[in-house]
Design a protein around this motif. Structure first.
Motif, PDB file in Angstrom:
ATOM      1  N   VAL A 184      -0.552  14.819  -9.765  1.00  0.00           N
ATOM      2  CA  VAL A 184      -0.034  13.457  -9.664  1.00  0.00           C
ATOM      3  C   VAL A 184       1.378  13.413 -10.229  1.00  0.00           C
ATOM      4  N   ASP A 185       2.300  12.750  -9.559  1.00  0.00           N
ATOM      5  CA  ASP A 185       3.660  12.581 -10.076  1.00  0.00           C
ATOM      6  C   ASP A 185       3.642  11.660 -11.289  1.00  0.00           C
ATOM      7  N   VAL A 186       4.171  12.155 -12.404  1.00  0.00           N
ATOM      8  CA  VAL A 186       4.203  11.380 -13.643  1.00  0.00           C
ATOM      9  C   VAL A 186       5.599  10.832 -13.909  1.00  0.00           C
ATOM     10  N   TRP A 187       6.628  11.666 -13.687  1.00  0.00           N
ATOM     11  CA  TRP A 187       7.998  11.199 -13.884  1.00  0.00           C
ATOM     12  C   TRP A 187       8.931  12.075 -13.079  1.00  0.00           C
ATOM     13  N   ARG A 188      10.184  11.609 -12.967  1.00  0.00           N
ATOM     14  CA  ARG A 188      11.219  12.351 -12.269  1.00  0.00           C
ATOM     15  C   ARG A 188      12.423  12.517 -13.194  1.00  0.00           C
ATOM     16  N   ALA A 189      13.040  13.700 -13.134  1.00  0.00           N
ATOM     17  CA  ALA A 189      14.211  13.978 -13.952  1.00  0.00           C
ATOM     18  C   ALA A 189      15.481  13.659 -13.178  1.00  0.00           C
ATOM     19  N   GLY A 190      16.482  13.149 -13.901  1.00  0.00           N
ATOM     20  CA  GLY A 190      17.786  12.867 -13.313  1.00  0.00           C
ATOM     21  C   GLY A 190      18.838  13.776 -13.894  1.00  0.00           C
ATOM     22  N   VAL A 214      -1.697   5.090  -8.774  1.00  0.00           N
ATOM     23  CA  VAL A 214      -0.491   5.580  -9.440  1.00  0.00           C
ATOM     24  C   VAL A 214       0.724   5.236  -8.598  1.00  0.00           C
ATOM     25  N   ASP A 215       1.798   4.787  -9.246  1.00  0.00           N
ATOM     26  CA  ASP A 215       3.057   4.560  -8.533  1.00  0.00           C
ATOM     27  C   ASP A 215       3.463   5.818  -7.788  1.00  0.00           C
ATOM     28  N   ARG A 216       3.891   5.649  -6.553  1.00  0.00           N
ATOM     29  CA  ARG A 216       4.386   6.785  -5.786  1.00  0.00           C
ATOM     30  C   ARG A 216       5.893   6.906  -6.013  1.00  0.00           C
ATOM     31  N   THR A 230      14.376   9.719 -15.221  1.00  0.00           N
ATOM     32  CA  THR A 230      14.969   8.542 -14.588  1.00  0.00           C
ATOM     33  C   THR A 230      13.923   7.491 -14.282  1.00  0.00           C
ATOM     34  N   ARG A 231      12.683   7.913 -14.102  1.00  0.00           N
ATOM     35  CA  ARG A 231      11.625   6.953 -13.834  1.00  0.00           C
ATOM     36  C   ARG A 231      10.264   7.566 -14.130  1.00  0.00           C
ATOM     37  N   GLU A 232       9.381   6.763 -14.705  1.00  0.00           N
ATOM     38  CA  GLU A 232       7.990   7.141 -14.895  1.00  0.00           C
ATOM     39  C   GLU A 232       7.125   6.388 -13.890  1.00  0.00           C
ATOM     40  N   ALA A 233       5.951   6.903 -13.667  1.00  0.00           N
ATOM     41  CA  ALA A 233       4.986   6.244 -12.795  1.00  0.00           C
ATOM     42  C   ALA A 233       3.999   5.441 -13.633  1.00  0.00           C
ATOM     43  N   SER A 234       3.912   4.160 -13.362  1.00  0.00           N
ATOM     44  CA  SER A 234       2.840   3.370 -13.959  1.00  0.00           C
ATOM     45  C   SER A 234       1.531   3.727 -13.263  1.00  0.00           C
ATOM     46  N   PHE A 235       0.414   3.525 -13.954  1.00  0.00           N
ATOM     47  CA  PHE A 235      -0.867   3.774 -13.302  1.00  0.00           C
ATOM     48  C   PHE A 235      -1.925   2.821 -13.838  1.00  0.00           C
ATOM     49  N   ASN A 236      -2.959   2.627 -13.039  1.00  0.00           N
ATOM     50  CA  ASN A 236      -4.132   1.862 -13.426  1.00  0.00           C
ATOM     51  C   ASN A 236      -5.362   2.668 -13.042  1.00  0.00           C
ATOM     52  N   THR A 237      -6.311   2.766 -13.948  1.00  0.00           N
ATOM     53  CA  THR A 237      -7.568   3.414 -13.617  1.00  0.00           C
ATOM     54  C   THR A 237      -8.710   2.609 -14.212  1.00  0.00           C
ATOM     55  N   SER A 238      -9.834   2.628 -13.533  1.00  0.00           N
ATOM     56  CA  SER A 238     -11.017   1.919 -14.022  1.00  0.00           C
ATOM     57  C   SER A 238     -12.247   2.745 -13.687  1.00  0.00           C
ATOM     58  N   PHE A 239     -13.268   2.614 -14.504  1.00  0.00           N
ATOM     59  CA  PHE A 239     -14.528   3.326 -14.286  1.00  0.00           C
ATOM     60  C   PHE A 239     -15.585   2.680 -15.163  1.00  0.00           C
ATOM     61  N   THR A 240     -16.829   3.042 -14.940  1.00  0.00           N
ATOM     62  CA  THR A 240     -17.908   2.580 -15.801  1.00  0.00           C
ATOM     63  C   THR A 240     -18.604   3.787 -16.412  1.00  0.00           C
ATOM     64  N   ALA A 289       0.810  -1.208   0.000  1.00  0.00           N
ATOM     65  CA  ALA A 289       0.000   0.000   0.000  1.00  0.00           C
ATOM     66  C   ALA A 289       0.850   1.266   0.000  1.00  0.00           C
ATOM     67  N   ALA A 290       2.039   1.188   0.586  1.00  0.00           N
ATOM     68  CA  ALA A 290       2.865   2.391   0.682  1.00  0.00           C
ATOM     69  C   ALA A 290       3.482   2.776  -0.650  1.00  0.00           C
ATOM     70  N   ASP A 291       3.411   1.903  -1.654  1.00  0.00           N
ATOM     71  CA  ASP A 291       4.065   2.152  -2.931  1.00  0.00           C
ATOM     72  C   ASP A 291       3.203   2.910  -3.915  1.00  0.00           C
ATOM     73  N   VAL A 292       1.929   3.112  -3.615  1.00  0.00           N
ATOM     74  CA  VAL A 292       1.019   3.714  -4.584  1.00  0.00           C
ATOM     75  C   VAL A 292       0.191   4.818  -3.941  1.00  0.00           C
ATOM     76  N   GLU A 293      -0.307   5.686  -4.804  1.00  0.00           N
ATOM     77  CA  GLU A 293      -1.265   6.705  -4.408  1.00  0.00           C
ATOM     78  C   GLU A 293      -2.596   6.346  -5.042  1.00  0.00           C
ATOM     79  N   SER A 294      -3.666   6.317  -4.237  1.00  0.00           N
ATOM     80  CA  SER A 294      -4.957   5.847  -4.730  1.00  0.00           C
ATOM     81  C   SER A 294      -6.045   6.895  -4.523  1.00  0.00           C
ATOM     82  N   HIS A 295      -6.988   6.927  -5.469  1.00  0.00           N
ATOM     83  CA  HIS A 295      -8.163   7.784  -5.382  1.00  0.00           C
ATOM     84  C   HIS A 295      -9.369   6.966  -5.812  1.00  0.00           C
ATOM     85  N   SER A 296     -10.515   7.205  -5.155  1.00  0.00           N
ATOM     86  CA  SER A 296     -11.712   6.425  -5.464  1.00  0.00           C
ATOM     87  C   SER A 296     -12.949   7.315  -5.357  1.00  0.00           C
TER      88      SER A 296
END
Length: 293
Positions: free
Chosen positions: A72-78, A241-243, A84-94, A20-27
């Motif tokens: 929302v964090d999308v990516w970080r610059a190095g 979303v990946d934190r 240096t890294r992008e955030a994967s995400f999953n979203t669902s809705f009807t 749970a600590a690895d992601v940011e969630s909204h519902s």
């Protein structure tokens, strides 16, 4: 044997414990005057905060975006500003089968320019080429960019438009949008409401949200010809979303989580057990080679 039993117990525990600590969630199960208190609306002429103001009497429900207020964090610059890294995400809705088209969007970390003469949809520039799209009996899906920032930034962000097939069986359409930042792959799944996510995506597309005309953070939400179409047509919205930490790395992903993700729970358990056995054998050999007193 006691150590082996302990490792097996730990492995069984981590297989069912969510990170749970690895992601940011909204519902948002539904959009109404209560839940919209935590959302913003961006139109071509105004920014409405909170979106709940549109539930008052006499509102015209303009064309616009319904957005999370927190970027929302999308990516970080190095080094050198490169991602240096992008955030994967999953979203669902009807969406209702009779609903007009709605779009899931990832915007820049600022609102579109107000009073844009081209409107929030921007120009329909055919020089950008054909956009990925697919259709089945339930809905049509199109993946494109957000053109609301034209003419300064005409092709940025992400726009996944869902157009329900109103001539098919009535009911809801369940939609899943999943972005794998490692593979730079976006997949969109569609099923009848109440059905599980299909094994195969209706549409997938290669893309990267990092660096190429996008900011490191973004507004996320929906777009419709009338914001009312989102209020009434979209239900059961979940976003994960990946934190990312300040170093551009995903927080708190220990080696055993990666092992389970790659090998699967059974194979990972066997691998962990093998490590323990090898460690025990190595220690025993070391003891056998010690000089006898």
């Amino acid at each position: 044997m006691a150590a082996l039993a302990l490792v097996l117990l730990c492995a069984a525990t981590i297989m069912v414990a969510p990170a749970a600590a690895d992601v940011e969630s909204h519902s948002f199960p539904v959009f109404n005057a209560t839940t919209a208190e935590s959302l913003w609306v961006a139109t071509n002429t105004s920014i409405i905060m909170p979106a709940a103001l549109l539930f008052g009497p006499g509102q015209s429900f303009p064309e616009g975006f319904l957005l999370l207020p927190k970027r929302v964090d999308v990516w970080r610059a190095g080094a050198g500003g490169l991602p240096t890294r992008e955030a994967s995400f999953n979203t669902s809705f009807t969406v209702e089968s009779s609903a007009p088209p709605v779009s899931f969007v990832v915007l820049l970390d600022r609102f579109p320019t107000l009073n844009n003469p081209l409107g929030l949809r921007g120009s329909n520039d055919s020089t950008t080429g054909a956009v990925p799209n697919a259709t089945d009996g339930l809905a049509a899906v199109e993946i494109g960019t957000v053109r609301s920032y034209a003419p300064e930034s005409p092709n940025v962000g992400l726009n996944v438009t869902i157009t329900p097939n109103g001539t098919a069986a009535p009911g809801r359409r369940a939609v899943w949008v999943e972005y794998n930042a490692v593979a730079h792959l976006l997949r969109v799944y569609v099923a009848a409401g109440g059905e599980p996510r299909p094994a195969r995506a209706l549409l997938d597309a290669r893309l990267s949200l990092a660096g190429q005309g996008t900011t490191q953070t973004a507004f996320v939400g929906f777009f419709a010809t009338r914001v009312r179409d989102v209020f009434l047509g979209v239900r059961d919205w979940d976003l994960t979303v990946d934190r990312l930490d300040t170093d551009g790395k995903k927080k708190g992903t220990p080696w055993w989580v990666i092992l389970i993700a790659v090998l699967g729970s059974v194979a990972a358990t066997a691998a962990i057990v093998s490590l323990v056995v090898c460690s025990s054998v190595s220690r025993r050999r070391a003891r056998d080679m010690e000089p006898k007193q």
